[in-house]
Design an enzyme around this catalytic site. Structure first.
Site, mmCIF file in Angstrom:
data_model
loop_
_atom_site.group_PDB
_atom_site.id
_atom_site.type_symbol
_atom_site.label_atom_id
_atom_site.label_comp_id
_atom_site.label_asym_id
_atom_site.label_seq_id
_atom_site.Cartn_x
_atom_site.Cartn_y
_atom_site.Cartn_z
ATOM 1 N N PHE A 150 0.812 -1.216 0.000
ATOM 2 C CA PHE A 150 0.000 0.000 0.000
ATOM 3 C C PHE A 150 0.846 1.267 0.000
ATOM 4 C CE2 PHE A 150 0.870 -0.063 4.570
ATOM 5 C CZ PHE A 150 1.003 1.288 4.847
ATOM 6 N N LYS A 155 -0.924 -6.861 -9.352
ATOM 7 C CA LYS A 155 -1.909 -7.012 -8.274
ATOM 8 C C LYS A 155 -1.564 -5.959 -7.226
ATOM 9 C CE LYS A 155 -2.906 -8.308 -4.588
ATOM 10 N NZ LYS A 155 -3.396 -7.368 -3.555
ATOM 11 N N GLU A 209 -5.000 -3.705 -1.960
ATOM 12 C CA GLU A 209 -6.439 -3.421 -1.947
ATOM 13 C C GLU A 209 -6.753 -2.153 -1.155
ATOM 14 O OE1 GLU A 209 -4.661 -5.821 -0.664
ATOM 15 O OE2 GLU A 209 -5.819 -7.144 0.641
ATOM 16 N N SER A 268 5.232 -7.028 3.473
ATOM 17 C CA SER A 268 5.789 -7.357 4.787
ATOM 18 C C SER A 268 6.559 -8.673 4.724
ATOM 19 C CB SER A 268 4.655 -7.444 5.809
ATOM 20 O OG SER A 268 3.720 -8.408 5.379
ATOM 21 N N CYS A 297 9.495 1.891 3.477
ATOM 22 C CA CYS A 297 10.401 0.792 3.836
ATOM 23 C C CYS A 297 11.805 1.303 4.070
ATOM 24 C CB CYS A 297 10.398 -0.262 2.747
ATOM 25 S SG CYS A 297 11.027 0.398 1.210
ATOM 26 N N GLU A 345 8.964 -4.280 13.224
ATOM 27 C CA GLU A 345 8.764 -3.222 12.237
ATOM 28 C C GLU A 345 7.454 -2.528 12.592
ATOM 29 O OE1 GLU A 345 7.644 -4.222 8.151
ATOM 30 O OE2 GLU A 345 8.697 -2.436 7.464
HETATM 31 P P1 NAD Z 1 1.428 -6.596 3.022
HETATM 32 O O1 NAD Z 1 2.446 -7.668 3.149
HETATM 33 O O2 NAD Z 1 0.285 -6.598 3.961
HETATM 34 O O3 NAD Z 1 0.784 -6.617 1.544
HETATM 35 C C1 NAD Z 1 1.589 -6.649 0.389
HETATM 36 C C2 NAD Z 1 0.803 -7.343 -0.726
HETATM 37 O O4 NAD Z 1 0.532 -8.689 -0.316
HETATM 38 C C3 NAD Z 1 -0.546 -6.690 -1.006
HETATM 39 O O5 NAD Z 1 -0.754 -6.666 -2.400
HETATM 40 C C4 NAD Z 1 -1.527 -7.594 -0.294
HETATM 41 O O6 NAD Z 1 -2.785 -7.646 -0.933
HETATM 42 C C5 NAD Z 1 -0.861 -8.960 -0.369
HETATM 43 N N1 NAD Z 1 -1.204 -9.820 0.770
HETATM 44 C C6 NAD Z 1 -1.557 -9.429 2.028
HETATM 45 N N2 NAD Z 1 -1.796 -10.499 2.798
HETATM 46 C C7 NAD Z 1 -1.573 -11.590 2.032
HETATM 47 C C8 NAD Z 1 -1.636 -13.000 2.265
HETATM 48 N N3 NAD Z 1 -1.973 -13.486 3.459
HETATM 49 N N4 NAD Z 1 -1.330 -13.832 1.257
HETATM 50 C C9 NAD Z 1 -0.973 -13.346 0.049
HETATM 51 N N5 NAD Z 1 -0.903 -12.027 -0.229
HETATM 52 C C10 NAD Z 1 -1.184 -11.153 0.741
HETATM 53 O O7 NAD Z 1 2.228 -5.202 3.087
HETATM 54 P P2 NAD Z 1 1.619 -3.757 3.174
HETATM 55 O O8 NAD Z 1 1.078 -3.543 4.544
HETATM 56 O O9 NAD Z 1 0.768 -3.465 2.002
HETATM 57 O O10 NAD Z 1 2.947 -2.874 2.985
HETATM 58 C C11 NAD Z 1 3.808 -2.553 4.035
HETATM 59 C C12 NAD Z 1 4.963 -3.523 4.109
HETATM 60 O O11 NAD Z 1 5.680 -3.519 2.879
HETATM 61 C C13 NAD Z 1 5.985 -3.143 5.168
HETATM 62 O O12 NAD Z 1 6.404 -4.319 5.823
HETATM 63 C C14 NAD Z 1 7.121 -2.538 4.372
HETATM 64 O O13 NAD Z 1 8.390 -2.614 4.973
HETATM 65 C C15 NAD Z 1 7.073 -3.367 3.146
HETATM 66 N N6 NAD Z 1 7.718 -2.696 2.031
HETATM 67 C C16 NAD Z 1 8.962 -3.134 1.686
HETATM 68 C C17 NAD Z 1 9.631 -2.518 0.656
HETATM 69 C C18 NAD Z 1 10.996 -2.987 0.266
HETATM 70 O O14 NAD Z 1 11.495 -2.498 -0.735
HETATM 71 N N7 NAD Z 1 11.628 -3.899 0.960
HETATM 72 C C19 NAD Z 1 9.030 -1.454 -0.035
HETATM 73 C C20 NAD Z 1 7.760 -1.042 0.344
HETATM 74 C C21 NAD Z 1 7.112 -1.677 1.386
#
Ligand code: NAD
Length: 497
Positions: free
Chosen positions: A150, A174, A177, A227, A282, A382
């Site tokens: 997000f 994808k 959401e 994450s 991040c 985090e």
């Molecule tokens: P998230 O892991 O909740 O979601 C990321 C994606 O995974 C979304 O598209 C979501 O729909 C999908 N998703 C969520 N739950 C899922 C499941 N159980 N099974 C399969 N897919 C699933 O992350 P977020 O809250 O959207 O974003 C924040 C996180 O992203 C933080 O941990 C941040 O550090 C990380 N991030 C990392 C970087 C990097 O470059 N390392 C960059 C940006 C964000």
């Protein structure tokens, strides 16, 4: 009646048939502004099928034509990025300048991808063996999946799709959401730029959509950002299904401030990198490691600056917006509670912020916590919010040990005027991206972005030449044109002559 943010398939909006939706909110008001479609397996397959059908023609489209489309996309994006920034602010909450900055950093990858003819050049060896030539080419993979978080609804997808498309792949994105509208705006821009239908597709959804992308045999690679627990799941599931996977995970970024640092510069940097985008980056600094006797001074300087920050609706004249959802705001606030209960000192308390925005907005002001120790949850986890912890240590070695002991390794920074110390840190620290007197060391598009340890699963970082390699595979060709001197039966292993 709110609008539904749909999928994008084969060059147009696609409603899908799942009937499932989730709410999309404006975090600055708490209002539900739209609903987003949540794909079922049948919807996901239809979108994937469109990407698969478009692949053969796009793969064979000349580099000259592909590059023309990329240039056009870049021009349109540059002209119209304020529209995209507005969408980002509305669904994510970040302030307008930050949203524009995000788009600009994504645009840099588009600009890098415009050089794809050069990036795809292989090697050629004439006469490797007598009258035999050897050359290498890099070819696209096929339909590829991008699953994004997000916090950067435009930039993170743009870390991947410009290169994927430039290299001749077709894409299924994808998005998160929580802020899905940016993806559709980008899809429409691609269509306007002349990208053939089916090359860029958007699949809205949750775990169901992700699982289909991870296991559908038509999808050849997965680029995930999110994450750490989900990144681990995506990496394990995608690779088990035979796909190439790069899964970028969470972070806990430390900034080490040595006693000889310029403390004003360091304090500015802590505030910018700790509270920009409400800490939902991040590459945000979440732990400031103050070395030796400067700690009191440094904390005072950070506190003074933090108190000047204005929190509010990102469309107005504020420094920091709301958090993305109410649940996330509450979770971040609970870490502040836990830190306080464990004995840390709350120097600036964002829980009591008076925000310039809707009464039901998801507000949490910038929070500075001192005397944090490595056993506290505010340090170990985090948090992904506007919370900056100060950990006090006695020496450079102790600071380095702390950073290297952390399971995350995304970004880090050192603040010092001692070139030798900075050089030692750059060499010894076990983190993928390092800043020297630079708090958010996000590499330029022509370098690659990625962390170490629990911040990245897979061996290829995003964009730069590693991105080109991820979205292509190598082929080596050994060629000989008719020459009677090489005829005849010979069952031995080919040897060079
Ligand atoms: P998230 O892991 O909740 O979601 C990321 C994606 O995974 C979304 O598209 C979501 O729909 C999908 N998703 C969520 N739950 C899922 C499941 N159980 N099974 C399969 N897919 C699933 O992350 P977020 O809250 O959207 O974003 C924040 C996180 O992203 C933080 O941990 C941040 O550090 C990380 N991030 C990392 C970087 C990097 O470059 N390392 C960059 C940006 C964000």
């Amino acid at each position: 009646m709110t609008d539904t943010v749909q999928h994008w398939r084969d060059g147009e909006i696609f409603a899908g048939g799942s009937g499932q939706t989730a709410p999309v909110t404006n975090p600055a008001t708490g209002e539900i502004t739209a609903r987003v479609a949540l794909a079922d397996v049948a919807d996901a397959r239809q979108v994937i099928d469109a990407a698969a059908a478009a692949y053969p023609e796009w793969r064979d489209t000349s580099l000259a034509k592909r590059t023309q489309v990329l240039f056009k996309f870049r021009e349109l994006l540059d002209e119209r990025k304020p529209e995209l920034a507005e969408i980002i602010t509305r669904e994510h909450g970040k302030v307008r300048s930050d949203a524009l900055g995000e788009v600009s950093r994504g645009q840099e990858v588009v600009e890098f991808a415009c050089g794809i003819p050069h990036l795809l050049k292989g090697g050629f060896t004439e006469n490797a063996s007598t009258k035999v030539d050897v050359y290498s080419v890099r070819q696209p993979l096929g339909p590829v999946a991008i699953i994004s978080p997000f916090n950067f609804p435009a930039m993170v997808p743009m870390w991947f799709f410009p290169l994927a498309i430039a290299a001749g792949n077709t894409v299924v994105l994808k998005p998160s959401e929580k802020d899905p509208s940016a993806s559709l705006w980008l899809a429409a821009l691609w269509a306007e730029a002349g990208l053939p239908a089916g090359v860029f597709n958007v699949l809205q959804g949750d775990k169901t959509a992700v699982d289909e992308l991870l296991t559908n045999p038509k999808i050849k690679s997965v680029s995930f950002v999110g994450s750490t627990p989900i990144a681990q799941y995506v990496y394990a599931t995608g690779t088990a299904a035979g796909k190439r996977v790069q899964a970028l995970g969470g972070a806990k970024n430390h900034a080490v401030v040595l006693p000889d640092a310029d403390l004003d510069l360091a304090a500015d940097a802590m505030v910018n990198a700790g509270f920009g985008s409400a800490g939902e980056r991040c590459m945000a600094i979440s732990a400031c490691v103050a070395v030796g006797p400067i700690a009191d001074d440094l904390v005072a300087k950070i506190a003074e600056r933090t108190r000047t920050l204005k929190t509010g609706d990102g469309t107005g004249a504020v420094d920091m917006g709301p958090l993305v959802t109410e649940a996330h705001r509450d979770k971040v606030a609970s870490y502040i509670d836990a830190g306080e209960a464990a004995g840390a000192k709350i120097v600036v308390d964002g829980r009591t912020v008076e925000a310039d925005g809707g009464a039901a907005g998801f507000w949490l002001g910038p929070t500075l916590i001192d005397e944090v120790t490595p056993d506290m949850s505010v340090y170990t986890d985090e948090i992904f919010g506007p919370v900056l912890s100060v950990v006090r240590v006695e020496s450079y070695d102790e600071a380095l040990e702390l950073v290297n002991a952390n399971p995350f390794g995304n970004g880090t920074a050192i603040f010092t005027n001692d070139g030798g110390a900075a050089r030692r840190f750059q060499n010894e620290v076990e983190v993928g991206m390092v800043g020297i007197n630079v708090p958010i060391p996000v590499p330029m598009a022509y370098y690659s972005f990625g962390g170490w340890k629990n911040s990245l699963f897979g061996d290829t970082h995003a964009h730069g030449t590693e991105g080109v390699h991820f979205f292509t595979r190598a082929k080596a060709v050994t060629s000989r044109w008719l020459d009677p001197s090489h005829g005849g039966i010979e069952l031995g292993f080919p040897q060079n002559v």
